[in-house]
Write an enzyme that holds these catalytic residues in place. Structure first.
Site, PDB file in Angstrom:
ATOM      1  N   TYR A  31     -61.599 -18.381  54.049  1.00  0.00           N
ATOM      2  CA  TYR A  31     -60.169 -18.714  54.171  1.00  0.00           C
ATOM      3  C   TYR A  31     -59.900 -19.663  55.338  1.00  0.00           C
ATOM      4  O   TYR A  31     -59.271 -20.704  55.174  1.00  0.00           O
ATOM      5  CB  TYR A  31     -59.346 -17.429  54.303  1.00  0.00           C
ATOM      6  CG  TYR A  31     -59.401 -16.616  53.025  1.00  0.00           C
ATOM      7  CD1 TYR A  31     -58.518 -16.873  51.987  1.00  0.00           C
ATOM      8  CD2 TYR A  31     -60.380 -15.648  52.833  1.00  0.00           C
ATOM      9  CE1 TYR A  31     -58.600 -16.170  50.791  1.00  0.00           C
ATOM     10  CE2 TYR A  31     -60.468 -14.945  51.646  1.00  0.00           C
ATOM     11  CZ  TYR A  31     -59.577 -15.202  50.637  1.00  0.00           C
ATOM     12  OH  TYR A  31     -59.663 -14.520  49.448  1.00  0.00           O
ATOM     13  N   GLY A  32     -60.378 -19.289  56.538  1.00  0.00           N
ATOM     14  CA  GLY A  32     -60.106 -20.122  57.712  1.00  0.00           C
ATOM     15  C   GLY A  32     -60.679 -21.512  57.553  1.00  0.00           C
ATOM     16  O   GLY A  32     -60.011 -22.521  57.819  1.00  0.00           O
ATOM     17  N   VAL A  83     -75.868 -22.736  59.742  1.00  0.00           N
ATOM     18  CA  VAL A  83     -75.824 -23.214  61.128  1.00  0.00           C
ATOM     19  C   VAL A  83     -76.530 -22.198  62.024  1.00  0.00           C
ATOM     20  O   VAL A  83     -76.265 -20.984  61.948  1.00  0.00           O
ATOM     21  CB  VAL A  83     -74.366 -23.407  61.587  1.00  0.00           C
ATOM     22  CG1 VAL A  83     -74.305 -23.664  63.092  1.00  0.00           C
ATOM     23  CG2 VAL A  83     -73.727 -24.551  60.812  1.00  0.00           C
ATOM     24  N   GLU A 101     -54.745   1.706  49.016  1.00  0.00           N
ATOM     25  CA  GLU A 101     -54.797   0.926  47.781  1.00  0.00           C
ATOM     26  C   GLU A 101     -55.240   1.856  46.651  1.00  0.00           C
ATOM     27  O   GLU A 101     -56.218   2.587  46.790  1.00  0.00           O
ATOM     28  CB  GLU A 101     -55.802  -0.195  48.042  1.00  0.00           C
ATOM     29  CG  GLU A 101     -56.287  -0.989  46.900  1.00  0.00           C
ATOM     30  CD  GLU A 101     -57.407  -1.943  47.378  1.00  0.00           C
ATOM     31  OE1 GLU A 101     -57.368  -2.456  48.517  1.00  0.00           O
ATOM     32  OE2 GLU A 101     -58.341  -2.141  46.595  1.00  0.00           O
ATOM     33  N   HIS A 107     -63.370  -5.234  55.482  1.00  0.00           N
ATOM     34  CA  HIS A 107     -62.382  -6.033  56.230  1.00  0.00           C
ATOM     35  C   HIS A 107     -62.780  -6.212  57.696  1.00  0.00           C
ATOM     36  O   HIS A 107     -62.068  -5.767  58.592  1.00  0.00           O
ATOM     37  CB  HIS A 107     -61.016  -5.345  56.181  1.00  0.00           C
ATOM     38  CG  HIS A 107     -60.446  -5.183  54.815  1.00  0.00           C
ATOM     39  ND1 HIS A 107     -59.388  -4.347  54.524  1.00  0.00           N
ATOM     40  CD2 HIS A 107     -60.769  -5.768  53.633  1.00  0.00           C
ATOM     41  CE1 HIS A 107     -59.084  -4.409  53.245  1.00  0.00           C
ATOM     42  NE2 HIS A 107     -59.913  -5.260  52.663  1.00  0.00           N
ATOM     43  N   GLY A 119     -61.264 -14.842  60.582  1.00  0.00           N
ATOM     44  CA  GLY A 119     -60.906 -13.463  60.885  1.00  0.00           C
ATOM     45  C   GLY A 119     -61.388 -12.982  62.250  1.00  0.00           C
ATOM     46  O   GLY A 119     -60.939 -11.925  62.715  1.00  0.00           O
ATOM     47  N   ASN A 174     -54.349  -5.440  53.653  1.00  0.00           N
ATOM     48  CA  ASN A 174     -55.515  -6.276  53.366  1.00  0.00           C
ATOM     49  C   ASN A 174     -55.355  -7.611  54.120  1.00  0.00           C
ATOM     50  O   ASN A 174     -54.265  -8.154  54.193  1.00  0.00           O
ATOM     51  CB  ASN A 174     -55.639  -6.532  51.869  1.00  0.00           C
ATOM     52  CG  ASN A 174     -55.461  -5.264  51.057  1.00  0.00           C
ATOM     53  OD1 ASN A 174     -54.404  -4.648  51.102  1.00  0.00           O
ATOM     54  ND2 ASN A 174     -56.477  -4.861  50.353  1.00  0.00           N
TER      55      ASN A 174
HETATM   56  P1  FAE Z   1     -65.156 -15.377  55.048  1.00  0.00           P
HETATM   57  O1  FAE Z   1     -64.265 -15.430  53.862  1.00  0.00           O
HETATM   58  O2  FAE Z   1     -66.099 -14.244  55.188  1.00  0.00           O
HETATM   59  O3  FAE Z   1     -65.996 -16.756  55.052  1.00  0.00           O
HETATM   60  C1  FAE Z   1     -67.027 -17.010  55.966  1.00  0.00           C
HETATM   61  C2  FAE Z   1     -68.055 -17.917  55.288  1.00  0.00           C
HETATM   62  O4  FAE Z   1     -68.959 -18.403  56.284  1.00  0.00           O
HETATM   63  C3  FAE Z   1     -68.912 -17.210  54.245  1.00  0.00           C
HETATM   64  O5  FAE Z   1     -68.901 -17.953  53.048  1.00  0.00           O
HETATM   65  C4  FAE Z   1     -70.299 -17.168  54.878  1.00  0.00           C
HETATM   66  O6  FAE Z   1     -71.347 -17.228  53.933  1.00  0.00           O
HETATM   67  C5  FAE Z   1     -70.276 -18.385  55.771  1.00  0.00           C
HETATM   68  N1  FAE Z   1     -71.202 -18.321  56.919  1.00  0.00           N
HETATM   69  C6  FAE Z   1     -71.406 -17.272  57.733  1.00  0.00           C
HETATM   70  N2  FAE Z   1     -72.301 -17.584  58.713  1.00  0.00           N
HETATM   71  C7  FAE Z   1     -72.652 -18.907  58.475  1.00  0.00           C
HETATM   72  C8  FAE Z   1     -73.546 -19.805  59.135  1.00  0.00           C
HETATM   73  N3  FAE Z   1     -74.240 -19.446  60.247  1.00  0.00           N
HETATM   74  N4  FAE Z   1     -73.690 -21.050  58.631  1.00  0.00           N
HETATM   75  C9  FAE Z   1     -72.989 -21.416  57.520  1.00  0.00           C
HETATM   76  N5  FAE Z   1     -72.133 -20.589  56.848  1.00  0.00           N
HETATM   77  C10 FAE Z   1     -71.967 -19.353  57.338  1.00  0.00           C
HETATM   78  O7  FAE Z   1     -64.337 -15.451  56.403  1.00  0.00           O
HETATM   79  N6  FAE Z   1     -59.101  -8.990  51.671  1.00  0.00           N
HETATM   80  C11 FAE Z   1     -57.834  -8.992  51.175  1.00  0.00           C
HETATM   81  O8  FAE Z   1     -56.915  -9.475  51.844  1.00  0.00           O
HETATM   82  N7  FAE Z   1     -57.574  -8.485  49.925  1.00  0.00           N
HETATM   83  C12 FAE Z   1     -58.558  -7.918  49.159  1.00  0.00           C
HETATM   84  O9  FAE Z   1     -58.300  -7.483  48.037  1.00  0.00           O
HETATM   85  C13 FAE Z   1     -59.872  -7.859  49.686  1.00  0.00           C
HETATM   86  N8  FAE Z   1     -60.871  -7.263  48.990  1.00  0.00           N
HETATM   87  C14 FAE Z   1     -62.160  -7.333  49.479  1.00  0.00           C
HETATM   88  C15 FAE Z   1     -63.203  -6.817  48.710  1.00  0.00           C
HETATM   89  C16 FAE Z   1     -64.510  -6.952  49.133  1.00  0.00           C
HETATM   90  C17 FAE Z   1     -65.621  -6.370  48.319  1.00  0.00           C
HETATM   91  C18 FAE Z   1     -64.805  -7.642  50.349  1.00  0.00           C
HETATM   92  C19 FAE Z   1     -66.222  -7.827  50.814  1.00  0.00           C
HETATM   93  C20 FAE Z   1     -63.766  -8.150  51.114  1.00  0.00           C
HETATM   94  C21 FAE Z   1     -62.446  -7.992  50.698  1.00  0.00           C
HETATM   95  N9  FAE Z   1     -61.395  -8.518  51.436  1.00  0.00           N
HETATM   96  C22 FAE Z   1     -60.120  -8.463  50.952  1.00  0.00           C
HETATM   97  C23 FAE Z   1     -61.623  -9.120  52.762  1.00  0.00           C
HETATM   98  C24 FAE Z   1     -61.544 -10.668  52.747  1.00  0.00           C
HETATM   99  O10 FAE Z   1     -62.348 -11.198  51.722  1.00  0.00           O
HETATM  100  C25 FAE Z   1     -61.981 -11.196  54.121  1.00  0.00           C
HETATM  101  O11 FAE Z   1     -61.091 -10.668  55.095  1.00  0.00           O
HETATM  102  C26 FAE Z   1     -61.953 -12.714  54.195  1.00  0.00           C
HETATM  103  O12 FAE Z   1     -62.817 -13.291  53.257  1.00  0.00           O
HETATM  104  C27 FAE Z   1     -62.344 -13.200  55.589  1.00  0.00           C
HETATM  105  O13 FAE Z   1     -62.059 -14.586  55.656  1.00  0.00           O
HETATM  106  P2  FAE Z   1     -62.755 -15.503  56.740  1.00  0.00           P
HETATM  107  O14 FAE Z   1     -62.235 -16.880  56.588  1.00  0.00           O
HETATM  108  O15 FAE Z   1     -62.642 -14.860  58.085  1.00  0.00           O
END
Ligand code: FAE
Length: 558
Positions: free
Chosen positions: A76-77, A305, A414, A499, A527, A537
């Site tokens: 997301y970010g 990275v 939920e 989360h 996050g 969420n």
């Molecule tokens: P995120 O989406 O985790 O993205 C980080 C990205 O960086 C990933 O694609 C990684 O592979 C990549 N990465 C990490 N390290 C490196 C590196 N060294 N080099 C290159 N790439 C890298 O971060 N949230 C809700 O609000 N509603 C929901 O219904 C919900 N359900 C969920 C269900 C599950 C099963 C899971 C696992 C999570 C759920 N979440 C939900 C949480 C939500 O997906 C999570 O808070 C966000 O995805 C976090 O967003 P960020 O941008 O922080």
């Protein structure tokens, strides 16, 4: 877990009561899934490509390249940063350790089904690690080939943290529940941020950009696939708890077509956790599609990275490992960037920053790095209903409502599906609680890794808060907790979180807009900025905060 596994285990002489108390699914815990139509990203955003996935693969970043902006991660970010920077005329390179998820496998589908996980399911594991890992008290995980799959179950000493891996980050695997916190709770979520600007500008912008929508309440009231949720609502209301509909990024019109049999099924075919082949509007179809459409954003999948350090000529040197699908390194690249955004998720960003500080590559980072990590109070449980309260053998994998006891009991639960394909008489819940415990990441010089000092016992406050809801419902309904979903005679799913939040807290490790202290040109925009809890969420808040911060950064730093 396969379809055949569950009935087989259920037939081994279990009593009816045992069956009812035991029939569960790994699925319920997972928030959920889909394909997307185009999100019209107004309010300063571009038009997302309807239904389009990530688009044609471009060449990945070359060794020795120089880019104005490098974004680590495509969740997301990172996606917000890339789109807004590109719209401001800046060329952006996004680096993503996971796969592109734009190519169908041998079965013709990009993502595998939760009922039949194959190598696409888990990130570099030789055995699945399902969040709900028991059925009728039996373990249900299975061996799989080690592969750069979509869901990472990352183990720390006291907790397993589930995260998405691939272009789109967590949006690939999550349930799409898109919840804006109640305004009265916002002060505890982001204490240094002006709520007026968030609720007037950035939450609406995030919701528009993500394509958030609400289920049609009339359809909800009649359709088979939400019987489980109607039972959840009935039980909540009979115990005087408010049941609230929760928005989602699933294309609700598409789900109606699934139910009518006029569209390929995803939410109604058990797709959850390991990707959704149809109705879910993941970031690939919203922010990332819009970012690519500017022509100024490139994405390098299977690139991880490893270090960021000041470069001699100004800016930063970024070292990247190019991975193959077994996780092996096929090339190591060194590139330079004027500015670097850490958007690797709470865990990914924290691990990088803690390591870079401890190893002296970014020595000026302050002592807040790694601190303030929380699990959003996640805890799971199931309840065994009476025979006159069936929850339905067809269950949509997309949750659409919750039980709000935040003010009185510190819990928002939920009502989650258990889409097993059979009647289970089970209600399942993922609670978000006001658990006050916070952990810290530290660099471990002997292993070269990063540790997190969370302890499993720190979930007890979360359990106590969730019990304010479910003890009361069980008492009112004359029902019991299920004891078979997380082990043998174990009620609470207290070993995990979906989360992760924190590790580089806004206005502590960074300034009030995500600029890292001590190293100009480095930013956190995911996050990791959020101090451990969002009361609901988290991804709408992560997106809205990123929208706020990138607007300021573009206005002042570029
Ligand atoms: P995120 O989406 O985790 O993205 C980080 C990205 O960086 C990933 O694609 C990684 O592979 C990549 N990465 C990490 N390290 C490196 C590196 N060294 N080099 C290159 N790439 C890298 O971060 N949230 C809700 O609000 N509603 C929901 O219904 C919900 N359900 C969920 C269900 C599950 C099963 C899971 C696992 C999570 C759920 N979440 C939900 C949480 C939500 O997906 C999570 O808070 C966000 O995805 C976090 O967003 P960020 O941008 O922080």
């Amino acid at each position: 877990m396969s379809d055949s596994t569950m009935p087989d285990k259920g037939s081994k002489g279990f009593s009816r009561r045992g069956f009812i108390a035991g029939t569960g699914s790994i699925l319920g815990a997972m928030a959920v899934a889909g394909r997307a139509n185009a999100a019209q990203m107004r309010g300063g955003a571009a038009a997302g490509a309807a239904g389009a996935a990530a688009g044609p693969a471009a060449a990945p970043i070359a060794d020795g390249a120089h880019v104005p902006v490098l974004v680590i991660g495509t969740g997301y970010g990172g996606s917000v940063a890339a789109l807004r920077l590109a719209q401001a005329g800046v060329d952006v390179q996004m680096i993503e350790m996971g796969m592109a998820w734009d190519t169908p496998g041998p079965d013709g589908k990009i993502f595998c089904n939760t009922l039949n996980p194959d190598q696409r399911s888990y990130w570099l594991r030789s055995r699945t690690k399902a969040p709900l890992n028991y059925f009728l008290g039996f373990p249900i995980d299975r061996d799989i080939p080690k592969y750069t799959g979509i869901l990472d179950a990352e183990d720390f000493a006291g907790i397993t943290v589930y995260q998405g891996r691939g272009v789109g980050g967590g949006s690939l695997v999550n349930g799409g529940m898109a919840v804006t916190p109640k305004r009265e709770n916002f002060g505890a979520v982001l204490p240094s941020v002006d709520p007026d600007e968030m609720y007037s500008t950035y939450y609406p912008r995030a919701n528009a950009g993500l394509g958030v929508g609400l289920i049609d309440p009339a359809w909800f009231d009649t359709v088979d696939c939400y019987q489980f949720a109607r039972v959840g609502r009935k039980h909540a209301q009979r115990s005087n708890f408010p049941y609230v509909f929760v928005p989602d990024v699933y294309d609700w019109d598409y789900m109606k077509k699934e139910a009518a049999g006029t569209a390929t099924k995803s939410a109604l075919d058990g797709e959850i956790l390991y990707g959704n082949n149809n109705g879910k509007k993941s970031l690939q179809k919203t922010y990332i599609a819009a970012a690519r459409a500017t022509g100024k954003v490139s994405v390098s999948p299977l690139h991880k990275v490893t270090t960021v350090s000041p470069s001699g000529g100004g800016g930063y040197t970024v070292v990247i490992q190019q991975l193959d699908t077994t996780g092996g390194t096929v090339a190591t690249k060194s590139v330079t960037a004027d500015k670097v955004f850490f958007a690797a998720g709470s865990v990914g960003t924290s691990k990088l920053l803690v390591t870079l500080k401890a190893t002296g590559l970014l020595p000026n980072l302050n002592n807040e790095i790694g601190k303030g990590w929380g699990d959003n109070g996640n805890v799971m449980c199931g309840r065994a209903n009476h025979l006159w309260d069936p929850t339905g053998k067809l269950q949509a994998t997309i949750p659409c409502g919750g039980i709000d006891n935040w003010a009185a009991g510190g819990a928002f639960a939920e009502v989650a599906p258990l889409p097993t394909g059979i009647e289970t008489y089970a209600s399942f819940y993922l609670s978000i609680t006001k658990n006050p415990n916070r952990a810290q990441f530290t660099y471990n010089a002997s292993t070269g890794g990063v540790d997190l000092d969370w302890q499993t016992a720190w979930k007890q406050p979360a359990i106590d808060m969730a019990k304010t809801i479910f003890d009361k419902i069980n008492s009112k309904e004359g029902t019991i907790y299920r004891t078979d979903l997380f082990g043998t005679y174990k009620i609470w799913g207290d070993h995990l979180t979906y989360h992760p939040l924190g590790g580089a807290i806004l206005n502590k490790a960074t300034d009030n807009y995500g600029r890292l202290h001590g190293h100009p040109g480095l930013y956190v925009i995911d996050g990791a900025l959020i101090p451990g809890n969002t009361s609901v969420n988290p991804f709408v808040t992560i997106t809205a905060l990123a929208e706020r911060n990138i607007e300021k950064i573009i206005a002042t730093d570029l």
